[in-house]
Scaffold this active site. Structure first.
Site, short mmCIF file in Angstrom:
data_model
loop_
_atom_site.label_atom_id
_atom_site.label_comp_id
_atom_site.label_asym_id
_atom_site.label_seq_id
_atom_site.Cartn_x
_atom_site.Cartn_y
_atom_site.Cartn_z
N GLU A 34 0.76 -1.12 0.01
CA GLU A 34 0.08 -0.06 0.06
C GLU A 34 0.82 1.37 -0.01
O GLU A 34 1.62 1.29 0.57
CB GLU A 34 -0.83 -0.22 1.11
CG GLU A 34 -2.33 0.39 0.90
CD GLU A 34 -3.03 -0.41 0.11
OE1 GLU A 34 -3.21 -0.15 -1.25
OE2 GLU A 34 -3.37 -1.66 0.33
N THR A 50 3.23 2.15 -1.87
CA THR A 50 4.36 1.97 -2.49
C THR A 50 4.41 2.16 -4.21
O THR A 50 5.56 2.51 -4.65
CB THR A 50 4.46 0.33 -2.49
OG1 THR A 50 3.87 -0.65 -2.74
CG2 THR A 50 4.91 0.11 -0.93
N ASP A 56 -3.60 0.26 -9.84
CA ASP A 56 -4.95 -0.02 -9.79
C ASP A 56 -5.33 -0.59 -11.36
O ASP A 56 -5.92 -1.40 -11.52
CB ASP A 56 -6.02 1.05 -9.32
CG ASP A 56 -5.76 1.47 -7.83
OD1 ASP A 56 -5.29 0.68 -7.22
OD2 ASP A 56 -6.22 2.23 -7.42
N TYR A 94 -4.41 11.77 0.80
CA TYR A 94 -3.60 10.97 -0.07
C TYR A 94 -2.51 11.96 -0.49
O TYR A 94 -1.30 11.26 -0.63
CB TYR A 94 -4.55 10.40 -1.18
CG TYR A 94 -3.78 9.37 -2.25
CD1 TYR A 94 -3.93 8.22 -1.72
CD2 TYR A 94 -2.99 9.79 -3.10
CE1 TYR A 94 -3.51 7.05 -2.46
CE2 TYR A 94 -2.13 8.75 -3.99
CZ TYR A 94 -2.66 7.59 -3.63
OH TYR A 94 -2.10 6.52 -4.39
#
Length: 386
Positions: free
Chosen positions: A35, A37, A176, A228
């Site tokens: 996560e 990364t 993603d 984020y």
């Protein structure tokens, strides 16, 4: 899946009044481990899931693009040659941003045919399962086909990332879209986000009688908002202060030196990324040498790192993880960008019902909203449906 295809075809026909030229679909994804990364040029291990976005597309001769969906009332219309990050906003920025990004990759937006698109999906929005990448990947596959661009899947993943970064305004990495486009049945995608080399890793959940439970907290999040971006900025600051190109170049052995150079917050952000990269490598090794039952401690450690060092968990995610660990899970962690969304638990199928009851009870006891729990299965990537 067949029901969604039927709904999309019917929705297209009702809205636009003619039969689509074809239908395409792309899955959401679960990140098993790795996560935050990806934008640090590190390692990730996601897999495509059996929740998909389906689109129907028809061609137009007037250079106009129209997009509509089951989850929005309006039809968004724009001339293709006018597509730009400045002219796109709202939910339509995801599909139309892909068309713009394909223009950045060689499509001549002044000459390609226009299109009508209708979208439906059973990938939960805001749950950390990458509903946005599923839209981007399905549209990228469709336009690549009908515009005859002949771009390969890794390039289409980069197109989706470009759309999300420049049009949507979310500073995400390429994980993603890669999972949605490259995924294979019963497998994860081991992706090096620096070289973009990928390998398919057998997960072996079925043979081990394990299932992966999604625990959707119902707390929605958005990568386009501040948390984020702040984490990404901290990582970039850490890399500059350590005089490396990216945190990919920092190893676990470098952390004592990093502690002496960085302020406490930046150090903890860096420590998460560095140790998470190592956990991805260790997870791939464990899957190949020992099987999925051996990865539980790595999943647990990943959650602690995200909670304590990266500080992207929330009470609902922590409760889901702790309840899973106390009710038979081999390992559990939050998944996705954080600040909401879902946690995952790897658990023997015989213990599944007990855990789902325990999760419902724990959330009710703490006064949290009812969570949504469901099993996901590693599935194939984006494809043409008709």
């Amino acid at each position: 899946m067949s029901d969604i295809r039927d709904d999309v075809r019917a929705g297209f026909n009702e809205l636009y009044g003619y039969e689509p030229a074809g239908m395409w679909s792309a899955p959401g994804r679960v990140n098993l481990i790795g996560e935050h990364t990806d934008y640090n040029e590190g390692f990730v291990l996601p897999f495509a899931i059996n929740r998909r976005t389906v689109i129907a597309l028809g061609l137009r001769e007037d250079g106009i693009a129209r997009v509509a969906s089951s989850f929005a009332d309006e039809v968004v219309e724009i001339t293709i040659s006018e597509l730009s990050p400045e002219t796109l906003n709202g939910w339509a920025a995801y599909p139309l941003g892909v068309a713009w990004a394909l223009g950045q990759r060689g499509a001549d937006l002044a000459t390609v045919p226009g299109f009508d698109i209708f979208i439906d999906s059973d990938v939960p929005v805001g749950a950390g399962l990458s509903s946005s990448a599923a839209i981007e990947s399905a549209v990228a596959m469709a336009l690549n086909d009908v515009w005859r661009l002949r771009l390969d899947r890794p390039t289409l993943a980069a197109v989706g990332q470009l759309a999300e970064n420049k049009v949507v305004g979310a500073p995400t990495g390429i994980m993603d879209q890669s999972a949605s486009l490259l995924g294979q049945k019963d497998s994860a995608v081991f992706l090096d986000c620096r070289s973009l080399d990928s390998e398919i890793v057998d997960l072996g959940f079925g043979a081990a009688e394990l299932v992966l439970l999604i625990m959707d907290t119902g707390v929605t999040h958005s990568h386009a908002t501040g948390g984020y971006a702040e984490r990404r900025a901290s990582c970039e600051l850490g890399a500059r202060m350590l005089e490396v190109e990216s945190l990919r170049d920092v190893t676990v052995d470098d952390l004592p030196r990093a502690r002496n150079i960085l302020d406490d917050t930046t150090f903890r952000r860096v420590r998460h990324v560095v140790t998470e990269n190592q956990r991805v490598l260790d997870t791939v090794r464990a899957l190949r040498e020992q099987g999925p039952a051996a990865i539980g401690d790595l999943l647990d450690a990943s959650h602690l790192s995200m909670r304590n060092d990266f500080e992207i968990s929330i009470p609902e995610l922590d409760l889901a993880v702790e309840t899973a660990q106390a009710n038979g899970a081999i390992g559990a962690r939050m998944t996705g960008g954080g600040f909401g969304g879902s946690a995952i638990a790897l658990i023997h199928r015989d213990d599944l019902s007990r855990l789902q009851v325990a999760i419902d009870g724990a959330f009710a006891e703490h006064g949290f909203g009812q969570p949504d729990t469901f099993v996901v299965v590693p599935a194939h990537g984006a494809s043409r449906e008709s």
